[in-house]
Design a protein around this motif. Structure first.
Motif, PDB file in Angstrom:
ATOM      1  N   ALA A  86      36.871 146.530  57.004  1.00  0.00           N
ATOM      2  CA  ALA A  86      36.546 145.218  56.452  1.00  0.00           C
ATOM      3  C   ALA A  86      36.077 144.292  57.574  1.00  0.00           C
ATOM      4  O   ALA A  86      36.772 144.112  58.580  1.00  0.00           O
ATOM      5  N   VAL A  87      34.881 143.756  57.387  1.00  0.00           N
ATOM      6  CA  VAL A  87      34.323 142.819  58.366  1.00  0.00           C
ATOM      7  C   VAL A  87      34.331 141.428  57.747  1.00  0.00           C
ATOM      8  O   VAL A  87      33.694 141.197  56.711  1.00  0.00           O
ATOM      9  N   ARG A  88      35.058 140.525  58.372  1.00  0.00           N
ATOM     10  CA  ARG A  88      35.156 139.167  57.837  1.00  0.00           C
ATOM     11  C   ARG A  88      33.877 138.402  58.158  1.00  0.00           C
ATOM     12  O   ARG A  88      33.488 138.276  59.314  1.00  0.00           O
ATOM     13  N   LYS A  89      33.232 137.898  57.100  1.00  0.00           N
ATOM     14  CA  LYS A  89      31.982 137.161  57.283  1.00  0.00           C
ATOM     15  C   LYS A  89      32.296 135.718  57.673  1.00  0.00           C
ATOM     16  O   LYS A  89      33.325 135.157  57.304  1.00  0.00           O
ATOM     17  N   SER A  90      31.351 135.149  58.389  1.00  0.00           N
ATOM     18  CA  SER A  90      31.499 133.753  58.777  1.00  0.00           C
ATOM     19  C   SER A  90      31.338 132.854  57.556  1.00  0.00           C
ATOM     20  O   SER A  90      30.804 133.283  56.525  1.00  0.00           O
ATOM     21  N   LEU A  91      31.799 131.624  57.653  1.00  0.00           N
ATOM     22  CA  LEU A  91      31.692 130.680  56.546  1.00  0.00           C
ATOM     23  C   LEU A  91      30.233 130.472  56.142  1.00  0.00           C
ATOM     24  O   LEU A  91      29.897 130.452  54.950  1.00  0.00           O
ATOM     25  N   GLY A  92      29.363 130.355  57.130  1.00  0.00           N
ATOM     26  CA  GLY A  92      27.942 130.153  56.848  1.00  0.00           C
ATOM     27  C   GLY A  92      27.346 131.331  56.088  1.00  0.00           C
ATOM     28  O   GLY A  92      26.553 131.151  55.157  1.00  0.00           O
ATOM     29  N   GLN A  93      27.745 132.568  56.470  1.00  0.00           N
ATOM     30  CA  GLN A  93      27.219 133.766  55.803  1.00  0.00           C
ATOM     31  C   GLN A  93      27.721 133.857  54.369  1.00  0.00           C
ATOM     32  O   GLN A  93      26.981 134.226  53.458  1.00  0.00           O
ATOM     33  N   ARG A  94      29.004 133.478  54.161  1.00  0.00           N
ATOM     34  CA  ARG A  94      29.560 133.509  52.805  1.00  0.00           C
ATOM     35  C   ARG A  94      28.859 132.500  51.899  1.00  0.00           C
ATOM     36  O   ARG A  94      28.568 132.773  50.739  1.00  0.00           O
ATOM     37  N   GLU A 110      26.555 133.339  48.539  1.00  0.00           N
ATOM     38  CA  GLU A 110      26.792 132.700  47.244  1.00  0.00           C
ATOM     39  C   GLU A 110      25.523 132.044  46.709  1.00  0.00           C
ATOM     40  O   GLU A 110      25.201 132.133  45.519  1.00  0.00           O
ATOM     41  N   LEU A 111      24.800 131.381  47.609  1.00  0.00           N
ATOM     42  CA  LEU A 111      23.541 130.741  47.206  1.00  0.00           C
ATOM     43  C   LEU A 111      22.536 131.770  46.703  1.00  0.00           C
ATOM     44  O   LEU A 111      21.846 131.546  45.702  1.00  0.00           O
ATOM     45  N   ARG A 112      22.453 132.915  47.404  1.00  0.00           N
ATOM     46  CA  ARG A 112      21.550 133.997  46.964  1.00  0.00           C
ATOM     47  C   ARG A 112      21.961 134.502  45.587  1.00  0.00           C
ATOM     48  O   ARG A 112      21.121 134.748  44.722  1.00  0.00           O
ATOM     49  N   HIS A 113      23.282 134.679  45.403  1.00  0.00           N
ATOM     50  CA  HIS A 113      23.801 135.197  44.129  1.00  0.00           C
ATOM     51  C   HIS A 113      23.409 134.268  42.971  1.00  0.00           C
ATOM     52  O   HIS A 113      22.924 134.721  41.931  1.00  0.00           O
ATOM     53  N   TYR A 114      23.616 132.969  43.171  1.00  0.00           N
ATOM     54  CA  TYR A 114      23.303 132.021  42.093  1.00  0.00           C
ATOM     55  C   TYR A 114      21.793 131.863  41.896  1.00  0.00           C
ATOM     56  O   TYR A 114      21.329 131.652  40.778  1.00  0.00           O
ATOM     57  N   TYR A 115      21.030 132.002  42.978  1.00  0.00           N
ATOM     58  CA  TYR A 115      19.571 131.918  42.847  1.00  0.00           C
ATOM     59  C   TYR A 115      19.059 133.053  41.962  1.00  0.00           C
ATOM     60  O   TYR A 115      18.293 132.833  41.019  1.00  0.00           O
TER      61      TYR A 115
END
Length: 614
Positions: free
Chosen positions: A67-75, A79-84
Motif C-alpha cells: 500500500a502506497v499512501r498518496k499525497s493529499l494533492g494526489q488524492r 477525486e476531481l478526475r472521478h467526478y469529471y
C-alpha cells in the motif's frame, strides 16, 4: 409444429401516430438460453470460490500489493478526475437515452444492440442518480397511458375489439406489462455494492491483459480460465473484425457473404445450437456416440473430423465439453481458437491465451467493466465512458451498413424487413382472434418468476458471503431497491387490469375472443397465408416456402406463440434471412426447449430430494 421455447418473451408491435405509422418493438428484451444477469454471475462467482475453498482446490489470489499512501494533492486530483468522468458519463448517457427514446416514440425499431445499450444506460443513470427512480418511472407510467389516449394508433389495429372499454384496458395492460418487464431487466443489470471492495478485480484484469498483450509474460492457468469467462459470446461476436467473422463462418460452413450484422446473426444462431447440443451430448455421454456422430459433432465445432482415430475424436469432444460446460469458457472463444489453426500440442490454456491476444481493444474494455460489476466493485467511470462511446460508434456503423443493405438487391428467396413486419402484424391479428388474456397472463407469470428468482439470488448471495463473514459489506443499491418496489406495485396494477377484463367478459359486457377447435395457440398454415395476403401482397411461392419452413413436421399446423418468437429473433437483428435459414432457427429453438425442459425437471427433482432429506 414449432416447439415452445420459454426463454423468449413475446413483444408487442406498437404504432405511434405521427407523419407515418411505423412499427415499434417493446423495450423489454430477454436473454437467450443460458445467459445470466449481473446478480446471477456474482452468485456463480461466489459459489465457485467457496466450493474451491471447501475442496482445497486452487483459488486465484493476486499477489499482495504494498500500500502506497498518496499525497493529499494526489488524492484531491484523483477525486476531481472521478467526478469529471462521472458527470461526463451522466451527460453522454442522458443524450443517448433521449435519442433512443425519441426513436421509439417516432416509430423506429431498436436493434438488439441498441436495446442492450439502452438498458445498460438506464441502469447507469439510476446508479449514478438513484433519485431519478422517483422522477423518471412515475413519469413513464403517466406518459404511456396518456399517449395511448392521445394517439389511438399507438397500438396496431389488430387490438381493435367490439368494445371500446376493452380496447382501452388492453392497451393499458400491454404498456404497463412491457414497462414492468423493462424495469425488471434494468434491476437485474444493476450490480450489487461491495463496501469492502478495493478495485482489485479491475486491477487484476488490467494486469492480466497487459501480460498477454504487451509484456509477453505468461499468465497462470487459473488467471486464463478465470478471465476467459468474461468474454461472453455476444460481447465477442459484436466486436470481431470482418475478417474474423468471415473466417468463423467459413470454419462452420456458413454463408460468408453479407453485412457484418448478418454474419453475426448466423454465428449467434449456430453457437446457440452448439450450446444446446453440448448439454444434450453431455447428458447422454460421449461414449454413446458412434463414429459418424462423433465426426459430425467435431466438424460442427470446427475440429478435425476426418483422418482421425475414434479415440482422438472422443478425446477432443470430451475436452470441448469440459471447457464449455465445466470450465464455462464461452463457445465463441473455443470456436475462434479453432479458426486460428493452432498446433495441437498447445494446452487449452495456451490456446485461449493466443485467442485472447487477437481480440479488439473494445472487447477488453467491456470485459474489464464486467469484471468489476460481478465482484460488486465500484465501476471506474472512465472505463464505463470509454466502453459506452465505443459501443455507440459500433451502433452508428451498423446504421451505415443497413443503409448500404437497403441499396443492394434482395434475392427472391430472402425475407425482407418489410415482410417480417407484415408477418408480425398477421400474427397479432391471429392471436387476437384465437385468444383473449392467456398471453398477458403467461407474460405476467414469467415476470413474477423473474422477480422471485432475483429475490432468491440475493438471499443466496448473502448465504454464500456469510461463510466468509463478508455479508455485512455487500448490499443492494438504493436505486435497485426503489425500482423493485415500483415493479411490485406495477404487478399489482396489472393483476387488477386482468381481473377487470375477465369480470367484464364473464358478465358479457366485453366480448370474449372466439375460440377454435384447434386450440388457442395453434393455427393452420392456410390461416397464416390468408392473414398475410389480407395485409399486403407477397408472392405465393414465398408464402408457401416460409410456411413449410415453420411447419417442420408437416402436420399443417403452427404454434402462434412460437412463430412470434422466430419473428422477434429476426426482427431484433434487422437482417434479411432465407426461408431455409428460418428452418434452422426453428430447429435451434426446439433444441433449446428440450434442454430447458430437462434442466427444469432436474432442478425439480433436486429440490424434492432436498426437501425429503431435510
Amino acid at each position: 409444429m414449432l416447439a415452445t421455447a420459454p426463454w423468449a418473451s413475446a413483444a408487442v408491435t406498437l404504432m405511434v401516430a405521427g407523419p407515418q405509422c411505423l412499427p415499434v418493438r417493446s423495450w423489454h428484451t430477454s436473454c437467450p438460453l443460458g445467459d445470466d444477469s449481473v446478480v446471477e454471475k456474482s452468485l456463480k462467482s461466489l459459489k465457485d470460490k467457496n466450493k474451491k475453498l471447501e475442496e482445497g482446490g486452487p483459488v486465484y489470489s493476486p499477489p499482495a500489493e504494498v500500500a502506497v499512501r498518496k499525497s493529499l494533492g494526489q488524492r484531491v486530483l484523483d477525486e476531481l478526475r472521478h467526478y469529471y468522468h462521472g458527470f461526463r458519463l451522466l451527460w453522454i448517457d442522458t443524450k443517448i437515452a433521449a435519442r433512443m427514446l425519441w426513436r421509439i416514440l417516432n416509430g423506429h425499431t431498436l436493434t438488439r444492440r441498441e436495446r442492450r445499450q439502452f438498458l445498460r444506460i438506464c441502469a447507469d443513470l439510476f446508479r449514478l442518480v438513484p433519485f431519478l427512480v422517483f422522477v423518471v418511472v412515475p413519469f413513464m407510467e403517466f406518459l404511456l397511458p396518456v399517449a395511448v389516449k392521445l394517439f389511438p394508433n399507438m397500438l396496431p389495429s389488430t387490438f381493435e375489439t367490439q368494445s371500446i372499454k376493452e380496447e382501452r384496458l388492453k392497451k393499458e395492460l400491454r404498456v404497463k406489462l412491457e414497462l414492468a418487464k423493462f424495469l425488471q431487466d434494468t434491476i437485474e443489470e444493476m450490480a450489487l455494492k461491495n463496501k469492502a471492495a478495493k478495485g482489485s478485480a479491475t486491477k487484476d484484469f488490467s494486469a492480466f491483459f497487459q501480460k498477454i498483450r504487451e509484456t509477453g509474460e505468461r499468465p497462470s492457468n487459473e488467471e486464463i480460465m478465470r478471465f476467459s469467462k468474461l468474454f461472453e459470446d455476444e460481447l465477442t461476436l459484436d466486436n470481431l473484425t470482418r475478417p474474423q467473422l468471415v473466417a468463423l463462418c467459413k470454419l462452420l460452413e456458413l454463408q460468408s457473404i453479407g453485412t457484418n450484422n448478418f454474419l453475426r446473426f448466423q454465428l449467434t444462431m449456430r453457437l446457440r445450437s452448439i450450446k444446446a447440443d453440448d448439454k444434450l451430448i453431455a447428458e447422454e455421454g460421449v461414449d454413446s456416440l458412434n463414429v459418424k456422430e462423433l465426426q459430425s459433432a467435431c466438424r460442427a465445432r470446427g475440429m478435425r473430423a476426418l483422418g482421425v482415430t475414434e479415440d482422438r475424436l472422443r478425446d477432443q469432444l470430451k475436452q470441448w465439453l469440459d471447457l464449455h460446460l465445466h470450465q464455462e469458457i464461452p463457445t465463441s472463444l473455443l470456436i475462434l481458437s479453432r479458426a486460428m489453426y493452432l498446433p495441437d500440442t498447445l494446452s487449452p490454456a495456451d490456446q485461449l491465451k493466443s485467442t485472447l491476444q487477437t481480440l479488439p481493444e473494445i472487447v477488453a474494455k467491456e470485459a474489464q467493466v464486467k469484471a468489476a460489476e460481478v465482484e460488486g466493485e465500484q465501476v471506474d467511470n472512465k472505463a464505463k465512458l470509454e466502453a459506452t462511446l465505443q459501443e455507440e460508434a459500433a451502433i452508428q456503423q451498423e446504421h451505415r451498413e443497413k443503409e448500404l443493405q437497403k441499396l443492394s438487391e434482395v434475392t427472391g428467396e430472402e425475407i425482407t424487413k418489410e415482410e417480417i413486419d407484415i408477418l408480425s402484424d398477421a400474427c397479432s391479428k391471429l392471436q387476437e382472434q384465437k385468444k383473449s388474456l392467456t398471453k398477458a397472463k403467461e407474460e405476467l407469470e414469467l415476470l413474477k418468476e423473474d422477480v422471485q428468482d432475483y429475490s432468491e439470488d440475493l438471499q443466496e448471495i448473502k448465504k454464500e458471503l456469510s461463510k466468509t463473514g463478508e455479508e455485512k459489506y455487500v448490499e443492494e443499491s438504493k436505486a435497485s431497491k426503489r425500482l423493485t418496489k415500483r415493479v411490485q406495485q406495477m404487478i399489482g396494477q396489472i393483476d387488477g387490469l386482468i381481473s377487470q377484463l375477465e369480470m367484464g367478459q364473464q358478465a358479457g359486457r366485453l366480448g370474449p375472443a372466439e375460440g377454435t377447435p384447434m386450440g388457442e395457440n395453434v393455427i393452420s398454415v392456410t390461416e397464416l397465408i390468408s392473414a398475410m395476403k389480407q395485409i399486403k401482397h407477397i408472392p405465393e411461392n414465398k408464402l408457401i416456402s416460409l410456411a413449410s419452413a415453420l411447419d417442420e413436421n408437416n402436420d399443417g399446423r403452427i404454434n402462434i406463440d412460437d412463430l412470434v418468437k422466430v419473428i422477434e429473433l429476426v426482427d431484433k437483428e434487422d437482417v434479411h434471412v432465407s426461408t431455409s435459414q428460418v428452418a434452422e432457427i426453428v430447429a435451434t429453438l426446439e433444441k433449446e426447449e428440450k434442454v430447458e425442459e430437462k434442466e427444469k425437471a432436474k432442478e425439480k427433482a433436486e429440490k424434492e430430494a432436498a426437501e425429503v432429506k431435510s
